[in-house]
Scaffold this active site. Sequence first.
Site, PDB file in Angstrom:
ATOM      1  N   THR A  98       0.823  -1.217   0.000  1.00 13.03           N
ATOM      2  CA  THR A  98       0.000   0.000   0.000  1.00 13.03           C
ATOM      3  C   THR A  98       0.857   1.267   0.000  1.00 13.03           C
ATOM      4  OG1 THR A  98      -2.053  -0.868   0.895  1.00 13.03           O
ATOM      5  CG2 THR A  98      -1.524   1.387   1.485  1.00 13.03           C
ATOM      6  N   THR A 132       5.160  11.187   7.579  1.00 14.20           N
ATOM      7  CA  THR A 132       5.435  11.106   9.007  1.00 14.20           C
ATOM      8  C   THR A 132       6.847  11.578   9.341  1.00 14.20           C
ATOM      9  OG1 THR A 132       5.844   9.471  10.745  1.00 14.20           O
ATOM     10  CG2 THR A 132       5.975   8.669   8.522  1.00 14.20           C
ATOM     11  N   ASP A 133       7.044  11.973  10.598  1.00 12.34           N
ATOM     12  CA  ASP A 133       8.403  12.327  11.045  1.00 12.34           C
ATOM     13  C   ASP A 133       9.281  11.082  11.214  1.00 12.34           C
ATOM     14  OD1 ASP A 133       7.212  11.232  13.330  1.00 12.34           O
ATOM     15  OD2 ASP A 133       7.718  12.907  14.655  1.00 12.34           O
ATOM     16  N   GLU A 134       8.643   9.895  11.205  1.00 19.35           N
ATOM     17  CA  GLU A 134       9.417   8.680  11.474  1.00 19.35           C
ATOM     18  C   GLU A 134      10.422   8.378  10.370  1.00 19.35           C
ATOM     19  OE1 GLU A 134       7.212   5.442  13.229  1.00 19.35           O
ATOM     20  OE2 GLU A 134       5.683   6.802  13.983  1.00 19.35           O
ATOM     21  N   TYR A 158       7.565   0.174   8.548  1.00 21.33           N
ATOM     22  CA  TYR A 158       6.595   1.258   8.318  1.00 21.33           C
ATOM     23  C   TYR A 158       7.304   2.514   7.842  1.00 21.33           C
ATOM     24  CZ  TYR A 158       3.765   5.379   9.478  1.00 21.33           C
ATOM     25  OH  TYR A 158       3.130   6.598   9.425  1.00 21.33           O
ATOM     26  N   LYS A 162       7.188   4.466   4.190  1.00 27.28           N
ATOM     27  CA  LYS A 162       6.770   5.868   4.042  1.00 27.28           C
ATOM     28  C   LYS A 162       7.898   6.682   3.396  1.00 27.28           C
ATOM     29  CE  LYS A 162       3.455   7.677   5.131  1.00 27.28           C
ATOM     30  NZ  LYS A 162       2.146   7.878   4.462  1.00 27.28           N
ATOM     31  N   ASN A 187       3.538  12.420  15.918  1.00 26.98           N
ATOM     32  CA  ASN A 187       2.446  11.546  16.388  1.00 26.98           C
ATOM     33  C   ASN A 187       1.168  12.335  16.645  1.00 26.98           C
ATOM     34  OD1 ASN A 187       4.893   9.922  16.961  1.00 26.98           O
ATOM     35  ND2 ASN A 187       3.429   8.545  17.933  1.00 26.98           N
ATOM     36  N   LEU A 198      -0.926   3.950  21.104  1.00 22.27           N
ATOM     37  CA  LEU A 198      -0.712   4.094  22.544  1.00 22.27           C
ATOM     38  C   LEU A 198      -1.857   4.791  23.296  1.00 22.27           C
ATOM     39  CD1 LEU A 198       1.233   3.669  24.949  1.00 22.27           C
ATOM     40  CD2 LEU A 198       2.100   5.970  24.491  1.00 22.27           C
ATOM     41  N   TYR A 215       6.244  -0.330  26.564  1.00 22.16           N
ATOM     42  CA  TYR A 215       7.373  -1.027  25.949  1.00 22.16           C
ATOM     43  C   TYR A 215       8.689  -0.561  26.580  1.00 22.16           C
ATOM     44  CZ  TYR A 215       4.127  -2.082  22.035  1.00 22.16           C
ATOM     45  OH  TYR A 215       3.076  -2.502  21.244  1.00 22.16           O
ATOM     46  N   ASN A 257       6.855   8.312  26.812  1.00 25.55           N
ATOM     47  CA  ASN A 257       5.640   7.476  26.815  1.00 25.55           C
ATOM     48  C   ASN A 257       5.058   7.300  28.210  1.00 25.55           C
ATOM     49  OD1 ASN A 257       5.873   7.138  24.076  1.00 25.55           O
ATOM     50  ND2 ASN A 257       6.965   5.178  24.227  1.00 25.55           N
ATOM     51  N   ASP A 300      10.335  -4.691  25.014  1.00 21.11           N
ATOM     52  CA  ASP A 300      10.417  -3.553  24.100  1.00 21.11           C
ATOM     53  C   ASP A 300      10.129  -3.972  22.656  1.00 21.11           C
ATOM     54  OD1 ASP A 300      10.751  -0.959  23.379  1.00 21.11           O
ATOM     55  OD2 ASP A 300      12.842  -0.791  23.998  1.00 21.11           O
ATOM     56  N   GLY A 303      13.881  -2.586  17.421  1.00 19.41           N
ATOM     57  CA  GLY A 303      14.260  -1.393  16.641  1.00 19.41           C
ATOM     58  C   GLY A 303      13.533  -0.135  17.079  1.00 19.41           C
ATOM     59  N   HIS A 304      13.093  -0.099  18.327  1.00 22.96           N
ATOM     60  CA  HIS A 304      12.252   0.999  18.836  1.00 22.96           C
ATOM     61  C   HIS A 304      13.000   2.339  18.793  1.00 22.96           C
ATOM     62  CE1 HIS A 304       9.114   1.984  22.201  1.00 22.96           C
ATOM     63  NE2 HIS A 304       9.041   2.816  21.172  1.00 22.96           N
TER      64      HIS A 304
END
Length: 366
Positions: A98, A132-134, A158, A162, A187, A198, A215, A257, A300, A303-304
Site C-alpha cells: 500500500t 510522518t516524522d518517522e 513502516y 513511508k 504523532n 498508545l 514497551y 511514553n 520492548d 528497533g524501537h
Amino acid sequence: MILVTGGAGFIGSNFVLQWCANSVEPVLNLDALTYAGNLTNLQSISDYQGHQFVHGDIRDNTLLQKLFADNRPRAVIHFAAESHVDRSITGPQAFIDTNVMGTFRLLEAARKFWNDLEGPEKESFRFLHVSTDEVYGTLGQNEPAFTETTPYAPNSPYSASKAASDHLVRSYFHTYGMPVLTTNCSNNYGPFHFPEKLIPLVIVNALAGKPLPIYGDGQQVRDWLYVEDHCSGIRRVLDAGSLGETYNIGGWNEKANIDIVRIVCGLLDELAPPGSRRVINQKTGKVVEAYSELITYVTDRPGHDRRYAIDARKIERELGWKPAETFDSGIRKTVAWYLANQDWVKNVIDGSYREWIDSQYKVDQQ
Ligand code: NAD
Ligand code: TYD
C-alpha cells in the site's frame, strides 16, 4: 472537488469532517476499508451531499483512472496507508504493497490526469502527500529536532515504506514537474484514533481494568499533535505551500511514553473515577483505585526509535500556521471524547464496525 485517500481512517476522517465543516467544495473519499478504516467515523456527514465515499484500493489502476476522469479533482490529499509500526514488524508486506506500490499507482494516475489538463486547471492542480516524522529516524536526547533537511534514516518497515513513498513523490516533482507537496507530521492523537495505538489503547484498557503495556523503559519520546491541528496544517499547505516543498508539522510537544500514560491515567481518575465505576483490575480481581496501578512494563518493540521531535518553524514562518491546541487542552478533549463515545469504542473492539462494512459493501465493491 478534492480527492482524499484513506478518508475513513483516523486522520483522514478527521480531515474530511474538518473539510466539510469549513468548505463547500465536495470531497471524494477513496478508502479500501482495511481493519483501520471505519465508516462510522463519518456518520455525522452520512447525509451530506458534498461527501461521496468510494470503496476501493489505491492500487487499482482502472478505478483510479475512472475516478480522475469522472470527477476531475483539483487536488489529491493522500492519507491512505498502513500506519502501525508494530504491524509492520510482524507483517511488512502490506506496508510495501500500500505505502509504496499504492502511492506509486496513485502518482501515476494523477500524472496521467494532470498531463492532459490545460491552463488554470493544470496550474492549480495539487498532489499533497501526507507523511510522518518517522522517516527521519531516531534522535539522541540532546540532538536538535528534525527539520525538512534532516537526512532520511527510517528504522522500521513502516517508516521505510513511508520514506520510499516520500522519495517517489519528490521524484515526480523533479522528473515530471508534477505539482506535489509533502507534509511530515509527528504523532497524532484525538477522536477516532484506533485503539491499537498508545493513547487510545491506554484509555480503552484502563476503563476495562486491563494492563497498560509500556514497551521497554517507557522513556521513548514522541512529539504529540492534536489531530485537528494536523488537519488544519495540511489545509494550509494545500492552500499556500510552495510546489515540490516539504513541510514538517508538529506541536512542540515532546513527552516520554510513561509520562503520556500517567497523564491519561490522571485524567481518567478525574473524569471517570475507577472506584465509582467499580473498574476491576483483571489481574488481581480487586477494584482499581487509580488507573496508574494498571501500568505494566513489557518487552520492548524491536528497533524501537528512542526519540522523535519536530522543528515546525518552516510552516510557522512561511505559511503562518500554528497549532490551536496545547497538549493539556488536546489530551483532555481526547479523553472526554472516548468517554462520551463508548459505543464507537465497543464497535471497534467487538468488530461490529466490520460486520456493518461487510454487509454494506458486499455488492458495492468497485
Ligand atoms: P489509519 O491506519 O488510521 O488509516 C489509514 C486508512 O487508509 C484506513 O482508512 C484504511 O482503510 C485506508 N487504506 C489502507 N490501505 C489502503 C489502500 N490500499 N487503498 C485505499 N485505502 C487504504 O492511518 P492514520 O493514522 O489516519 O494515518 C493517515 C496517514 O497519515 C498515513 O499516511 C500515515 O503514514 C500518516 N501519519 C500518521 C501519523 C499518526 O500519528 N497516526 C502521524 C504522521 C503521519
Ligand atoms: P504508537 O502509538 O504505536 O505510535 P508510533 O510507534 O508510530 O510512535 O506508539 C507510540 C509510542 O508508544 C511508541 O514509542 C511505542 C509506545 N507504545 C507502548 O509503549 N505500548 C503500547 O502498547 C503501544 C501500542 C505503544
